[in-house]
Design a protein around this motif. Structure first.
Motif, PDB file in Angstrom:
ATOM      1  N   ASP A 157      -3.154  10.615 -11.038  1.00  0.00           N
ATOM      2  CA  ASP A 157      -1.884  11.321 -10.834  1.00  0.00           C
ATOM      3  C   ASP A 157      -1.357  11.094  -9.421  1.00  0.00           C
ATOM      4  N   GLY A 158      -2.274  11.076  -8.469  1.00  0.00           N
ATOM      5  CA  GLY A 158      -1.877  10.826  -7.092  1.00  0.00           C
ATOM      6  C   GLY A 158      -1.294   9.428  -6.943  1.00  0.00           C
ATOM      7  N   LEU A 159      -1.909   8.487  -7.620  1.00  0.00           N
ATOM      8  CA  LEU A 159      -1.416   7.112  -7.565  1.00  0.00           C
ATOM      9  C   LEU A 159      -0.022   7.016  -8.177  1.00  0.00           C
ATOM     10  N   ILE A 160       0.143   7.696  -9.301  1.00  0.00           N
ATOM     11  CA  ILE A 160       1.445   7.671  -9.964  1.00  0.00           C
ATOM     12  C   ILE A 160       2.521   8.204  -9.025  1.00  0.00           C
ATOM     13  N   ALA A 161       2.182   9.280  -8.343  1.00  0.00           N
ATOM     14  CA  ALA A 161       3.164   9.896  -7.444  1.00  0.00           C
ATOM     15  C   ALA A 161       3.487   8.990  -6.252  1.00  0.00           C
ATOM     16  N   SER A 162       2.498   8.248  -5.773  1.00  0.00           N
ATOM     17  CA  SER A 162       2.690   7.486  -4.540  1.00  0.00           C
ATOM     18  C   SER A 162       3.056   6.022  -4.743  1.00  0.00           C
ATOM     19  N   PHE A 163       2.818   5.518  -5.938  1.00  0.00           N
ATOM     20  CA  PHE A 163       2.947   4.076  -6.135  1.00  0.00           C
ATOM     21  C   PHE A 163       4.383   3.573  -5.987  1.00  0.00           C
ATOM     22  N   SER A 164       4.486   2.376  -5.410  1.00  0.00           N
ATOM     23  CA  SER A 164       5.763   1.676  -5.456  1.00  0.00           C
ATOM     24  C   SER A 164       5.503   0.186  -5.299  1.00  0.00           C
ATOM     25  N   LEU A 165       6.294  -0.603  -5.983  1.00  0.00           N
ATOM     26  CA  LEU A 165       6.122  -2.061  -5.907  1.00  0.00           C
ATOM     27  C   LEU A 165       6.416  -2.572  -4.508  1.00  0.00           C
ATOM     28  N   GLU A 166       7.276  -1.857  -3.792  1.00  0.00           N
ATOM     29  CA  GLU A 166       7.623  -2.282  -2.440  1.00  0.00           C
ATOM     30  C   GLU A 166       6.403  -2.294  -1.522  1.00  0.00           C
ATOM     31  N   ARG A 167       5.431  -1.466  -1.828  1.00  0.00           N
ATOM     32  CA  ARG A 167       4.254  -1.408  -0.963  1.00  0.00           C
ATOM     33  C   ARG A 167       3.099  -2.279  -1.462  1.00  0.00           C
ATOM     34  N   VAL A 168       3.403  -3.127  -2.416  1.00  0.00           N
ATOM     35  CA  VAL A 168       2.392  -4.095  -2.855  1.00  0.00           C
ATOM     36  C   VAL A 168       2.453  -5.272  -1.892  1.00  0.00           C
ATOM     37  N   GLY A 169       1.288  -5.711  -1.428  1.00  0.00           N
ATOM     38  CA  GLY A 169       1.239  -6.808  -0.467  1.00  0.00           C
ATOM     39  C   GLY A 169       1.526  -8.155  -1.102  1.00  0.00           C
ATOM     40  N   LYS A 170       1.734  -9.136  -0.235  1.00  0.00           N
ATOM     41  CA  LYS A 170       2.064 -10.473  -0.731  1.00  0.00           C
ATOM     42  C   LYS A 170       0.855 -11.382  -0.812  1.00  0.00           C
ATOM     43  N   SER A 171      -0.139 -11.112  -0.001  1.00  0.00           N
ATOM     44  CA  SER A 171      -1.249 -12.052   0.071  1.00  0.00           C
ATOM     45  C   SER A 171      -2.436 -11.604  -0.765  1.00  0.00           C
ATOM     46  N   GLY A 172      -3.232 -12.578  -1.162  1.00  0.00           N
ATOM     47  CA  GLY A 172      -4.387 -12.303  -2.002  1.00  0.00           C
ATOM     48  C   GLY A 172      -5.393 -11.420  -1.288  1.00  0.00           C
ATOM     49  N   ALA A 173      -6.064 -10.577  -2.050  1.00  0.00           N
ATOM     50  CA  ALA A 173      -7.042  -9.653  -1.465  1.00  0.00           C
ATOM     51  C   ALA A 173      -8.438 -10.027  -1.914  1.00  0.00           C
ATOM     52  N   ARG A 174      -9.346 -10.105  -0.960  1.00  0.00           N
ATOM     53  CA  ARG A 174     -10.740 -10.355  -1.309  1.00  0.00           C
ATOM     54  C   ARG A 174     -11.373  -9.074  -1.796  1.00  0.00           C
ATOM     55  N   PHE A 175     -12.127  -9.191  -2.840  1.00  0.00           N
ATOM     56  CA  PHE A 175     -12.832  -8.029  -3.373  1.00  0.00           C
ATOM     57  C   PHE A 175     -14.039  -7.738  -2.481  1.00  0.00           C
ATOM     58  N   ASP A 176     -14.168  -6.494  -2.044  1.00  0.00           N
ATOM     59  CA  ASP A 176     -15.270  -6.115  -1.159  1.00  0.00           C
ATOM     60  C   ASP A 176     -16.251  -5.193  -1.893  1.00  0.00           C
ATOM     61  N   PRO A 177     -17.394  -5.727  -2.308  1.00  0.00           N
ATOM     62  CA  PRO A 177     -18.350  -4.922  -3.083  1.00  0.00           C
ATOM     63  C   PRO A 177     -18.860  -3.705  -2.307  1.00  0.00           C
ATOM     64  N   ASP A 178     -18.976  -3.822  -0.999  1.00  0.00           N
ATOM     65  CA  ASP A 178     -19.459  -2.686  -0.202  1.00  0.00           C
ATOM     66  C   ASP A 178     -18.480  -1.521  -0.243  1.00  0.00           C
ATOM     67  N   LYS A 179     -17.217  -1.854  -0.119  1.00  0.00           N
ATOM     68  CA  LYS A 179     -16.221  -0.789  -0.148  1.00  0.00           C
ATOM     69  C   LYS A 179     -16.157  -0.154  -1.542  1.00  0.00           C
ATOM     70  N   ALA A 180     -16.373  -0.986  -2.535  1.00  0.00           N
ATOM     71  CA  ALA A 180     -16.377  -0.465  -3.908  1.00  0.00           C
ATOM     72  C   ALA A 180     -17.483   0.576  -4.064  1.00  0.00           C
ATOM     73  N   LYS A 181     -18.650   0.275  -3.508  1.00  0.00           N
ATOM     74  CA  LYS A 181     -19.761   1.230  -3.581  1.00  0.00           C
ATOM     75  C   LYS A 181     -19.423   2.510  -2.824  1.00  0.00           C
ATOM     76  N   TRP A 182     -18.796   2.333  -1.690  1.00  0.00           N
ATOM     77  CA  TRP A 182     -18.422   3.494  -0.884  1.00  0.00           C
ATOM     78  C   TRP A 182     -17.486   4.416  -1.660  1.00  0.00           C
ATOM     79  N   TYR A 183     -16.542   3.796  -2.355  1.00  0.00           N
ATOM     80  CA  TYR A 183     -15.623   4.593  -3.169  1.00  0.00           C
ATOM     81  C   TYR A 183     -16.390   5.384  -4.220  1.00  0.00           C
ATOM     82  N   ASN A 184     -17.326   4.713  -4.880  1.00  0.00           N
ATOM     83  CA  ASN A 184     -18.057   5.418  -5.921  1.00  0.00           C
ATOM     84  C   ASN A 184     -18.859   6.575  -5.329  1.00  0.00           C
ATOM     85  N   HIS A 185     -19.417   6.329  -4.150  1.00  0.00           N
ATOM     86  CA  HIS A 185     -20.159   7.372  -3.454  1.00  0.00           C
ATOM     87  C   HIS A 185     -19.274   8.593  -3.198  1.00  0.00           C
ATOM     88  N   GLN A 186     -18.057   8.331  -2.750  1.00  0.00           N
ATOM     89  CA  GLN A 186     -17.129   9.431  -2.486  1.00  0.00           C
ATOM     90  C   GLN A 186     -16.881  10.266  -3.736  1.00  0.00           C
TER      91      GLN A 186
END
Length: 518
Positions: free
Chosen positions: A332-361
RNA sequence: GGCCCUAUCGUCUAGUGGUUAGGACACCAGGUUUUCAUCCUGGCAACCGGGGUUCGACUCCCCGUAGGGUCACCA
């Protein structure tokens, strides 16, 4: 103001996620679905699922079901689609087959496309010839088409004869010769492509099915899609799609386009692939997939222990950010905040460490009782039965040191069984010559201890150390070793309370025995 | 190779002409914790290069360079 409001309302937001059922859905695809979903929900629009299965050769059994299950696990819901139905049904392209031929024909009649009868060998020969001539454009294009066998070079009689005899043919788009094609991408801005760089793409295949380009444009138009949000790999064909809309006379009703950056591998070069996941030990797919052909297993985020809300949060932040410092977002928070204008232009590397951190949170903010069932099934697998109350209590003690529910066991095994070994490094470090003596007297003291809870135990130990003229660590650390076997875990007296007096005494004696014999 | 897209700490990113270039992950150090983890504090660490435009460029333009995508009767 009124005008702006009216124009906004005049066109309902309608977006679609249009996967091809050729295998498991890669996380890049899930992210595309997510962004479409967020955009639709944010603007009160409709989210549509269309299955693009125009290539019968690449059909993979179970892939469609996999897509449904994956998106459902993520909490991405559809308003219209193959399962939901809707005013523009059917939503599976193979079920819309009859539509496409009609529009391919319309393009032939308007002079925007033509029949081509070339065999694969002939096409290959053409390419080789052009390459050897160092031609600028080595494809089937506005120049090479005049040397090929098609309804542009053959007489009407010859063409009719071929068609009537049932000869194989395709319908190709007749790309304008020298024209600047200009269009706007919401994420990338103005883009101009010279039509001479384009080739005459096949729109309709000899098997009677349309190619992606035709089906996609026709369906998006008739399904009244307002915004096409898709991966960057489609950007090179956008010029063709724009040309197609114009050729159909739909130029004014063309949807807006947004091409999302790719998700790249964590190291090295290139886009994220299944191999990277296998190599680096993290999933690349939302849920597990077992190939029907070779039984090869592709691990999933779900099976790896990720919570769907964490997975969604991770994906959302791969290429988008809210512009604030907030990083934790519910759907719901994402829905409220999302906008295409704030999508970046460059490719993003997937970071497994940050993914784990998110799950921990997400793990630590969940109630212990919500984690109970998952942990209980792990315990059951080990033949351990426990009360809800005790399991919940233990979860509360170990979740802060875990990223996943599956980590609970190695953080809490000592509540359920005696340590299988003692950390030799730790013994060396803390077991002094008088330690066994101290432990012996502590064991005796413990035998007379009736109130076996943290408060009383803490008081007792304090008293004991004062009597013995020793510091806390001289009893606490050996106790930890005896109870846990390693330098980890919750407070020693907390462990003592939970495993109970008899077991504590047994573990102390077992430890002393181990020291004596080693 | 042609065409297209992209370029800020190792990674994800904020930044839209004037900032000590901010945050998060990871990493390192200290503190708390008798242990481990959490937590707190601090640290390390970036504007790809070269030209312009401008009083002034991370920011605008051009050229390089690098990376990516795409060039199928696949999507």
């Amino acid at each position: 103001m009124r005008f702006i409001l009216n124009t906004m309302l005049s066109k309902e937001i309608r977006v679609r996620f249009a996967p091809s059922p050729t295998g498991p859905l890669h996380i890049g695809g899930v992210r595309t679905a997510l962004y479409n979903y967020l955009f639709a929900r944010k603007y009160g629009g409709k989210m549509i699922l269309r299955i693009e299965d125009t290539d019968q050769n690449r059909f993979v059994k179970g892939a469609e079901e996999y897509i449904f299950e994956s998106l459902s696990w993520c909490g991405i819901q559809f308003d219209e689609g193959v399962n939901e139905g809707g005013p523009f049904a059917p939503y599976r392209q193979s079920d819309r087959k009859s539509i496409y031929h009609r529009y391919a024909m319309q393009l032939i009649e308007s002079g925007n496309s033509y029949y081509a009868f070339d065999t694969p060998d002939e096409l290959d020969a053409m390419r080789k010839k052009l390459e050897s001539e160092k031609a600028l454009n080595t494809s089937y294009s506005s120049v090479s088409r005049l040397t090929m066998r098609n309804s542009l070079t053959l007489s009407k009689q010859e063409v009719d004869a071929k068609l009537n005899s049932g000869a194989n043919y395709v319908i190709r788009f007749k790309t304008p010769e020298n024209e600047d094609i200009q269009f706007t991408d919401i994420i990338r801005g103005e883009i101009t492509v010279r039509s001479s760089a384009l080739d005459d793409k096949v729109l309709f295949k000899s098997d009677g099915m349309p190619t992606y380009h035709l089906a996609n444009v026709v369906d998006d138009y008739f399904m009244k899609i307002s915004h096409v949000i898709r991966g960057e790999e489609w950007l090179p064909s956008l010029a063709l799609h724009v040309l197609l809309y114009r050729a159909f006379g739909w130029g004014d009703e063309m949807p807006k386009f947004a091409h999302l950056p790719l998700i790249l591998k964590p190291d090295g070069k290139g886009k994220l692939s299944k191999r990277d996941g296998d190599r680096l030990g993290f999933p690349v797919f939302p849920i597990e997939w077992i190939s029907p052909e070779n039984s090869e297993v592709s691990s999933g985020f779900r099976e790896s222990g990720y919570f769907p809300e964490a997975f969604v949060n991770i994906l959302a932040f791969l290429g988008w950010n809210p512009g604030t410092e907030q990083e934790m977002f519910s759907m719901d928070g994402l829905i409220a905040s999302f906008s295409l204008e704030r999508v970046g232009k460059s490719g993003a590397r997937f970071d497994p460490d940050k993914a784990k951190w998110y799950n921990h949170q997400y793990l630590i903010q969940k109630d212990d009782s919500d984690l109970l069932e998952d942990f209980r099934s792990i315990l059951s697998g080990k033949g351990i039965q426990e009360t809800d109350d005790r399991i919940a209590k233990i979860i509360g003690l170990v979740k802060e040191r875990s990223n996943f529910v599956k980590d609970f066991w190695e953080q809490s095994y000592f509540f359920f069984e005696r340590p299988g070994s003692y950390d030799s490094q730790m013994i060396k470090k803390i077991w002094k010559e008088n330690t066994s003596e101290i432990m012996n007297s502590f064991e005796k003291r413990l035998r007379n201890q009736d109130d076996f809870d943290v408060v009383h135990l803490d008081a007792m130990i304090k008293e004991f150390t004062e009597e013995q003229q020793i510091v806390m660590g001289q009893v606490m650390t050996p106790m930890r070793l005896a109870l846990v076997g390693a330098a980890m875990g919750p407070g020693v007296t907390t462990i003592m309370e939970l495993i109970g007096k008899d077991e504590v005494l047994k573990r102390i004696n077992r430890m002393l025995e181990f020291i004596k014999t080693n």
